[in-house]
Design a protein around this motif. Structure first.
Motif, PDB file in Angstrom:
ATOM      1  N   GLY A 160       0.782  -1.233   0.000  1.00 43.54           N
ATOM      2  CA  GLY A 160       0.000   0.000   0.000  1.00 43.54           C
ATOM      3  C   GLY A 160       0.810   1.278   0.000  1.00 43.54           C
ATOM      4  O   GLY A 160       0.247   2.362   0.078  1.00 43.54           O
ATOM      5  N   PHE A 161       2.135   1.171  -0.100  1.00 40.89           N
ATOM      6  CA  PHE A 161       2.941   2.395  -0.120  1.00 40.89           C
ATOM      7  C   PHE A 161       2.653   3.196  -1.402  1.00 40.89           C
ATOM      8  O   PHE A 161       2.022   4.245  -1.355  1.00 40.89           O
ATOM      9  CB  PHE A 161       4.433   2.063   0.023  1.00 40.89           C
ATOM     10  N   GLY A 162       3.128   2.694  -2.526  1.00 40.08           N
ATOM     11  CA  GLY A 162       2.737   3.293  -3.805  1.00 40.08           C
ATOM     12  C   GLY A 162       3.233   4.704  -4.054  1.00 40.08           C
ATOM     13  O   GLY A 162       2.584   5.462  -4.782  1.00 40.08           O
ATOM     14  N   SER A 195      -4.069   3.530   1.624  1.00 42.73           N
ATOM     15  CA  SER A 195      -2.687   3.111   1.822  1.00 42.73           C
ATOM     16  C   SER A 195      -2.493   2.496   3.210  1.00 42.73           C
ATOM     17  O   SER A 195      -1.897   1.428   3.361  1.00 42.73           O
ATOM     18  CB  SER A 195      -1.774   4.330   1.639  1.00 42.73           C
ATOM     19  N   HIS A 201       6.929   2.467   5.050  1.00 45.59           N
ATOM     20  CA  HIS A 201       5.477   2.441   5.229  1.00 45.59           C
ATOM     21  C   HIS A 201       5.071   1.363   6.246  1.00 45.59           C
ATOM     22  O   HIS A 201       4.422   1.655   7.257  1.00 45.59           O
ATOM     23  CB  HIS A 201       4.852   2.195   3.851  1.00 45.59           C
ATOM     24  N   PHE A 222       0.966   7.766  -3.674  1.00 45.40           N
ATOM     25  CA  PHE A 222      -0.296   7.135  -3.255  1.00 45.40           C
ATOM     26  C   PHE A 222      -0.431   7.180  -1.733  1.00 45.40           C
ATOM     27  O   PHE A 222      -1.520   7.368  -1.193  1.00 45.40           O
ATOM     28  CB  PHE A 222      -0.326   5.685  -3.745  1.00 45.40           C
ATOM     29  N   ALA A 223       0.707   7.008  -1.038  1.00 47.59           N
ATOM     30  CA  ALA A 223       0.704   6.969   0.427  1.00 47.59           C
ATOM     31  C   ALA A 223       0.179   8.269   1.031  1.00 47.59           C
ATOM     32  O   ALA A 223      -0.302   8.279   2.174  1.00 47.59           O
ATOM     33  CB  ALA A 223       2.109   6.674   0.945  1.00 47.59           C
TER      34      ALA A 223
END
Lengths: 460, 228
Positions: B162-164, B175, B204, B167-168
């Motif tokens: 879910g870092f992305g 995230s 993350h 996106f985080a």
């Protein structure tokens, strides 16, 4: 394209969805089940990668000479006794369909599940023209009875569990057994009784199609329940609304695509019902057949060298089932009939810029699971990045990104920024856009910097 | 062999240990490490967030900073993937970059680097290492050869943390929801250490583990390989 009014951009819609623990549980269970089934049937094929490559090539060939294949399709459908209508956008398509229903003297139509008619908001347009549309796909029926919206391409009611569906049937389905249980067989039987009356009474049916074969003029619908086949065969008038990207060159192409689609979609080697029809046949099936070929933004997408890959999509929804974002947020958060990774690249192209569409290319971590799963090899992460470059950027973000590029362009500027960041990381709460990081996550507190260490050891 | 170190801006700023570890392991194996001090950032965050125009000068600078090196090694799968996948199209050249575990196994032909780390470790295959670089079992082969290390499987290991990147921040709620599931899986393994080949993802997941006061640490694979 049908805009879901009142939907906020993705981050806010996702935040609301994340708060619904029942939804999270339903999605987690359902997507995990489909993922496992898909993995098993894909693993059976040692030529899966060749099949994917063949599927990609077929769709690319069709898109490269789309004009030729569409005219060939029109000629074949006309030759087989059908009528072809060309619709530039949703309004035009809806006007054509409403006009055809009216001309047939009907005030009610039965529908086989169709993404294209949801995309153009056909049911709403028909209602405005005094025509009632009844969805006959079980999941679509559940969505319609619940005055709800679909949240998955293939399993539109994936956000509902059996108990919720039982309650819905007891509340909304006329004449249903008040003691209905949440046993799947009992639920399906109740829907069956409800729908059978409609099938026998309907004079007009509206369908979509999974494929339209240019070579023969045949249309193909792939389904699980047989309700689609009822729609395609019982009524007197059949109207199929089909996106122009559904055309494929030849019947032989189906040998590839019909192996890819069910495996990728429901995790089955073959789906239970695959229906083909071609124009009209005296004494058998509908007496009138109309094919409405829908553009609605597709030619605009086709003009985009990277964005056009989205038009290869065969609506299997494998990308939704493997998407870790979709699994958490569900489909409604995408504010469109096309949710998940494919929706994140399709919706902005079909709908054009607006705050929801502009937020969708960012609804991904670019993890790449969707690309791996796609049976026609749409490089969704690449298209997402491409579309991120085309949508409107928030002014604050644009300024920050430009500032970062300015800092990174000169080593001394980067040295100052490193120092500031190392100090900033010690704050419990970061300011500005970084605030969202420290709401839930700590930052590391680094010791001696790499460069200090490196310089010290090189010049002792 | 003379090897250039591409540290990455994130490691340069917040994770000095990864760079030190790469240097230590390579020197232990008898290679010379070069650190071009003018290096800054590969431009991945700009590129992936839709700021291609701002990314181009950074890519050009990168190519200049690492010019003349036959092998450039980095402790970041996603930054290596950025250079390998996009630079040719962006600036017409693609410097010869290798992710650290990939370099050890494929170029140097080593899986046992002489490390010792007597701890229970679980490994998260980061998405760009897994899907863009096809690292496969290279990192885990290296970890398995570490003396005293007990490698335990991470459930749903291939699921994104879910870092992305941005996106985080842009989708922080989603995230964190993804990271929470990942961090719970990590805790479920009973591992003392979570290892990966990207400190961005570890920042993350580790940020959550730290906020929860879980006691589970995150370490770059290189740091474990440097331990003796």
């Amino acid at each position: 394209m049908n805009v879901w009014l009142g939907m906020p951009p993705f981050p806010e819609a996702a935040r609301q969805a994340l708060g619904d623990s029942q939804l999270r549980a339903n999605l987690r269970a359902a997507t995990a089940t489909i993922r496992t089934k898909r993995a098993a049937v894909v693993a059976e094929r040692d030529d899966w990668e060749q099949l994917r490559e063949a599927g990609r090539a077929i769709k690319d060939r069709a898109l490269r000479d789309l004009d030729t294949y569409l005219l060939q399709l029109e000629a074949q459908v006309t030759d087989a006794g059908g009528t072809v209508h060309w619709a530039r956008d949703a309004d035009e398509a809806n006007r054509i369909v409403a006009g055809l229903v009216r001309a047939a003297g009907a005030t009610e139509v039965v529908k086989v599940k169709s993404m294209a008619t949801q995309e153009i908001g056909l049911n709403e347009a028909l209602a405005a023209a005094g025509i009632t549309a009844l969805e006959t796909d079980l999941a679509e029926l559940i969505v319609q009875l619940g005055h709800d919206r679909p949240s998955h391409i293939l399993v539109p009611a994936i956000h509902r569990n059996r108990a919720q569906i039982r309650e819905l049937f007891r509340r909304e389905m006329p004449g249903v057994d008040p003691d209905l249980t949440d046993d799947p067989v009992a639920l399906a039987s109740a829907a069956r009784a409800h729908l059978r009356r409609a099938f026998l009474a309907a004079r007009v049916a509206v369908s979509g199609a999974n494929f339209a074969v240019a070579e023969t003029g045949a249309l193909v619908v792939v389904e699980s329940e047989g309700n689609g086949r009822m729609c395609l065969t019982l009524p007197e008038v059949l109207i199929s609304v089909v996106g122009i990207e559904k055309v494929i060159p030849t019947t032989a192409d189906l040998a590839v695509l019909l192996q890819l689609l069910p495996r990728s979609a429901t995790g089955e080697r073959m789906n239970p019902y695959t229906s083909f029809w071609r124009g009209t046949t005296p004494g058998d099936g509908p007496r009138e057949f109309h094919l409405v070929l829908l553009d609605n933004g597709r030619t605009t997408a086709l003009a985009d060298e990277i964005g056009r890959d989205a038009l290869r999509c065969i609506r299997c929804s494998a990308c939704l089932n493997v998407c870790p974002v979709y699994e958490r947020t569900g489909g409604h958060a995408y504010g469109s009939v096309y949710p998940g990774p494919i929706g994140a690249i399709l919706t902005p192209q079909l709908r054009g810029p607006d705050p929801v569409a502009d937020s969708l290319p960012y609804a991904s971590t670019l993890c790449g699971a969707c690309f791996d799963a796609c049976p026609v090899k749409i490089d969704i992460p690449r298209a997402l990045v491409h579309l991120r470059g085309k949508v409107a950027h928030p002014p604050g973000e644009r300024a920050a990104m430009r500032a970062a590029a300015w800092v990174m362009s000169r080593p001394p500027r980067f040295a100052v920024a490193r120092l500031a960041a190392r100090l900033g990381a010690r704050l419990a709460r970061l300011p500005g856009p970084w605030r969202r990081w420290t709401e839930a996550r700590d930052l590391p507190t680094p010791g001696e910097s790499f460069r200090d260490w490196w310089d010290a050891r090189e010049r002792p | 062999m003379r090897v250039g170190l591409f540290l990455t801006c994130l490691n340069d700023t917040l994770f000095p240990g990864a760079g030190k570890a790469v240097v230590q392991v390579l020197e232990r194996l008898g290679h010379e490490v070069v650190f071009p001090p003018a290096q800054t950032c590969c431009g991945q965050a700009h590129f992936n967030t839709g700021y291609r125009r701002e990314c181009v000068p950074l890519a050009r600078k990168f190519a200049k900073d690492f010019a003349g090196l036959d092998h450039v090694v980095s402790p970041s799968a996603s930054c290596v993937a950025m250079v390998r996948e996009n630079y040719r199209e962006l600036v017409g050249e693609s410097p010869p970059v290798y992710e650290f575990s990939e370099f050890l196994v494929d170029v140097l032909g080593v899986t046992d680097v002489g490390a010792a780390f007597p701890h229970r470790v679980t490994y998260h295959p980061t998405c760009h290492g897994l899907r863009l670089l096809d690292l496969g079992d290279r990192p885990t082969a290296l970890l398995r050869a570490v003396r005293g290390l007990r490698l335990v499987d991470l459930p749903d290991a291939t699921h994104c943390c879910g870092f992305g990147g941005t996106f985080a921040l842009k989708n922080a709620d989603t995230s964190v929801a993804m990271g929470t599931d990942k961090a719970r899986n990590v805790l479920g393994t009973g591992a003392e250490v979570l290892a990966a080949v990207d400190n961005s993802c570890l920042m993350h997941i580790g940020g959550l583990l730290s906020r929860w006061r879980s006691g589970t640490r995150v370490l770059h694979v290189a740091e474990i390989l440097a331990a003796t």
